[in-house]
Design an enzyme around this catalytic site. Structure first.
Site, short mmCIF file in Angstrom:
data_model
loop_
_atom_site.label_atom_id
_atom_site.label_comp_id
_atom_site.label_asym_id
_atom_site.label_seq_id
_atom_site.Cartn_x
_atom_site.Cartn_y
_atom_site.Cartn_z
N CYS A 168 3.08 9.38 -11.95
CA CYS A 168 2.42 8.68 -10.85
C CYS A 168 2.21 7.19 -11.12
O CYS A 168 1.81 6.44 -10.22
CB CYS A 168 1.07 9.34 -10.57
SG CYS A 168 1.10 11.14 -10.73
N HIS A 308 -6.11 3.85 -7.79
CA HIS A 308 -5.20 5.00 -7.87
C HIS A 308 -5.68 6.08 -6.91
O HIS A 308 -4.88 6.67 -6.19
CB HIS A 308 -5.16 5.51 -9.31
CG HIS A 308 -4.15 6.59 -9.54
ND1 HIS A 308 -2.81 6.43 -9.27
CD2 HIS A 308 -4.27 7.86 -10.02
CE1 HIS A 308 -2.15 7.54 -9.57
NE2 HIS A 308 -3.03 8.43 -10.02
N GLU A 319 -11.75 7.28 -12.76
CA GLU A 319 -11.33 5.92 -12.41
C GLU A 319 -12.54 5.03 -12.14
O GLU A 319 -12.58 3.87 -12.56
CB GLU A 319 -10.41 5.94 -11.21
CG GLU A 319 -9.89 4.55 -10.84
CD GLU A 319 -8.83 4.55 -9.75
OE1 GLU A 319 -8.24 3.48 -9.52
OE2 GLU A 319 -8.60 5.61 -9.12
N LYS A 340 -3.81 6.06 -0.84
CA LYS A 340 -3.45 7.48 -0.74
C LYS A 340 -4.30 8.22 0.29
O LYS A 340 -3.92 9.32 0.71
CB LYS A 340 -3.59 8.15 -2.11
CG LYS A 340 -2.59 7.67 -3.15
CD LYS A 340 -2.79 8.36 -4.48
CE LYS A 340 -1.87 7.83 -5.54
NZ LYS A 340 -2.20 6.43 -5.94
N HIS A 345 -0.14 11.24 -1.86
CA HIS A 345 0.32 10.81 -3.18
C HIS A 345 1.84 10.82 -3.20
O HIS A 345 2.47 11.88 -3.28
CB HIS A 345 -0.24 11.73 -4.26
CG HIS A 345 -0.16 11.16 -5.63
ND1 HIS A 345 0.75 10.18 -5.99
CD2 HIS A 345 -0.88 11.42 -6.77
CE1 HIS A 345 0.59 9.88 -7.27
NE2 HIS A 345 -0.39 10.61 -7.75
N PHE A 404 0.55 11.54 -14.85
CA PHE A 404 0.62 12.66 -15.78
C PHE A 404 1.24 12.18 -17.09
O PHE A 404 2.10 11.31 -17.12
CB PHE A 404 1.48 13.79 -15.21
CG PHE A 404 0.87 14.49 -14.02
CD1 PHE A 404 -0.44 14.92 -14.04
CD2 PHE A 404 1.62 14.72 -12.88
CE1 PHE A 404 -1.00 15.57 -12.96
CE2 PHE A 404 1.08 15.37 -11.79
CZ PHE A 404 -0.24 15.79 -11.82
#
Length: 428
Positions: A168, A308, A319, A340, A345, A404
Site C-alpha cells: 500500500c 493513509h 497513524e 480513501k 483503498h 503490508f
C-alpha cells in the site's frame, strides 16, 4: 539559516494523470473529492454473491483503446492498461508531444500485486485444457514490472527504469525514488506513480479471510469511514496515479506549468509484522520525520496531511499516534483528510493518488473532506476535516502511505509560487 537547493537538484510536478472510482481523469477525481462523493458500489466485475464482501471501488467505463490498439490491450494485464492510459494523460498534461532526449526520461511505476488475474486465468486454462491453450503472453503479462515496461515503450523513454512493489506504500515510494533519480542527475524527467487493478474473487476472498474489509454491503457509499469510531475495515479498490516529475531547471527552460515541488521523501521499515502496523507507530513516525528532515523544514511548517487513513481498526489510531509523535501539540491544528474515504483503498495506486490530491490542494487551496466521519473515536482525536471540503492556506503538505510488510513512506510537497517558486528551504 535558510538553505536553497540548486535548481538542478529541485524536483517539480509538471503533469498528472488519474484513473479512480470517481472518474477517468484528474478533473473527475478532484471534482469528486471536493464534492465529498463516494465512488464505492456493488462489485460488477465478477459475481460476488457468494462472498461476505460484495462492494469495491471500481473504475467504471474504462476503455484501454483510447491509447492502445485492441491487440495491444489484449496482451496486457488491466494494471498495465491503467498505467499507459494514466501516463498518457500525465505526459500530455505536462505539455510533452514526444521527448527530445529520451535517454534522460526515466520510468518508475509501482504495483502492489501486478497482473495476477492473467496468471490466475491462464493457470485454470492450463489445468483444464492443457498446454496447447496457454497464452504465450501469460507469464509476461502477469509479472509486476510490466506497467513500467509498457509505459517506457509507449513513450520511448530510454532512461532508468524500475518497479516498486511495496504493497500500500507503493505509489508514494515510486514518486520518492523517482525524485531521487532527478536529484542524483541520472534523469531530467520521470514518469512515475502507482497502479492496481485486481478486483477478482480471489483478491476479495483473501482480504475477507484476513477480516480486513468492510462488510457494509447494504450501504457501500458509507462503508469507508477513516477515523470514525464505527469503521470496520477498508474497501478494496482499483486505480492509477501517474505523475511527471521534472528537474526544476529543465521545467523552467521549457516554460512548463508547475503544480508543486517535491520537497522531501522518507522511507522507514517497521520490522514488525507482515500485515499489522507497529503498535506504537514508530515506523510511520520515522518516515514522516525523515521526510521533514529531507525537506529541511520543521514540523510547524506543515499545513496539511493527506493521511493513509484506511478505515481499519488498527491503522487509524496508530497513524494518529504517529502524527502526534512527530508534531506534538501542533498536530491538533493541522487539518488531516483521508482520500480513501471516497475512493477506497487502491493499494499500489493509493500513495500516488494521495499525492495528486495533495498537489491539487496546494494549487487550489482547498482541502478535501474525510467523508462518513460521524462518530468520533477517542483514540482518533485530531482534525480530520469531516464531511465538507475546507478552504485553507496550505504551503507545505505531507502525504502518508503505509503498507503490508511494514513499509512506511512519507512525502513532503510544497506550493509553487508563481513569482519565483517555493520559498527557500529552511534548515541547518
Amino acid at each position: 539559516m535558510q538553505v536553497s537547493r540548486p535548481e538542478t537538484q529541485r524536483v517539480v510536478i509538471t503533469g498528472m494523470g488519474a484513473l479512480s472510482p470517481l472518474g477517468l481523469n484528474v478533473g473527475a477525481f478532484w471534482e469528486g473529492l471536493i464534492a465529498g462523493r463516494s465512488g464505492i458500489g456493488p462489485i460488477t466485475q465478477f459475481d460476488a454473491s457468494g462472498l461476505p464482501v460484495r462492494i469495491a471501488g471500481e473504475v467504471k467505463g474504462f476503455d484501454p483503446t483510447i491509447a492502445l490498439s485492441p491487440k495491444e490491450a489484449r496482451r496486457m494485464a488491466r494494471c498495465s492498461q491503467f498505467a499507459v492510459v494514466a501516463a498518457l494523460e500525465a505526459v500530455r498534461d505536462a505539455g510533452f508531444d514526444g521527448f527530445p532526449d529520451p535517454e534522460r526520461v526515466g520510468t518508475l511505476i509501482g504495483v502492489g500485486m501486478g497482473g495476477y488475474e492473467v496468471a490466475d486465468r491462464q493457470i485454470q486454462i492450463f489445468r483444464t485444457h492443457g498446454l496447447a491453450r496457454v497464452s504465450p503472453f501469460a507469464l509476461v503479462a502477469s509479472i509486476p514490472n510490466m506497467p513500467s515496461h509498457h509505459v517506457s515503450v509507449y513513450f520511448g523513454a530510454k532512461g532508468p527504469i524500475a518497479t516498486v512493489a511495496a504493497a500500500c506504500a507503493t505509489g508514494a515510494q515510486a514518486i520518492g525514488e523517482a525524485a531521487e533519480w532527478i536529484r542524483r542527475g541520472i534523469a531530467d524527467i520521470a514518469i512515475c506513480g502507482g497502479v492496481e487493478a485486481l478486483i477478482t474473487d480471489f483478491a476479495i476472498a483473501g482480504f475477507a479471510a484476513m477480516r480486513a474489509l468492510s462488510t457494509r454491503n447494504e450501504e457501500p457509499e458509507r462503508a469507508s469511514r477513516p477515523f470514525d469510531a464505527h469503521r470496520n475495515g477498508f474497501v478494496y479498490a482499483e486505480g492509477a496515479g501517474i505523475l511527471v516529475l521534472e528537474r526544476l531547471s529543465h521545467a523552467r527552460a521549457r516554460g512548463a506549468r508547475i503544480y508543486a515541488e517535491v520537497l522531501g521523501y522518507g522511507n522507514a521499515a517497521d520490522a514488525h509484522h507482515a500485515a499489522a502496523p507497529e503498535p506504537d507507530g514508530a515506523g510511520a513516525a520515522r518516515a514522516m520525520r525523515w521526510a521533514l528532515q529531507d525537506a529541511r523544514i520543521g514540523p510547524e511548517e506543515i499545513d496539511y496531511i493527506n493521511a493513509h487513513g484506511t478505515s481499519t481498526r488498527l491503522n487509524d489510531p496508530i497513524e494518529t499516534m504517529a502524527i502526534k509523535q512527530v508534531f506534538g501539540e501542533t498536530a491538533y491544528r493541522i487539518p488531516i483528510s483521508a482520500t480513501k474515504s471516497m475512493i477506497g483503498h487502491t493499494m499500489g495506486a493509493a500513495g500516488a493518488l494521495g499525492a495528486i490530491a495533495t498537489a491539487l490542494t496546494l494549487v487550489h487551496q482547498i482541502i478535501h473532506p474525510t467523508i462518513n466521519y460521524e462518530t468520533p473515536d477517542p483514540e482518533c482525536d485530531l482534525d480530520y476535516v469531516p464531511n465538507v471540503a475546507r478552504k485553507a492556506g496550505v504551503r507545505r503538505a505531507l502525504v502518508n502511505a503505509f503498507g503490508f510488510g511494514g513499509h512506511n513512506v512519507a512525502l513532503v510537497l510544497g506550493r509553487w509560487e508563481e513569482d519565483g517558486g517555493e520559498a527557500p528551504i529552511t534548515g541547518g
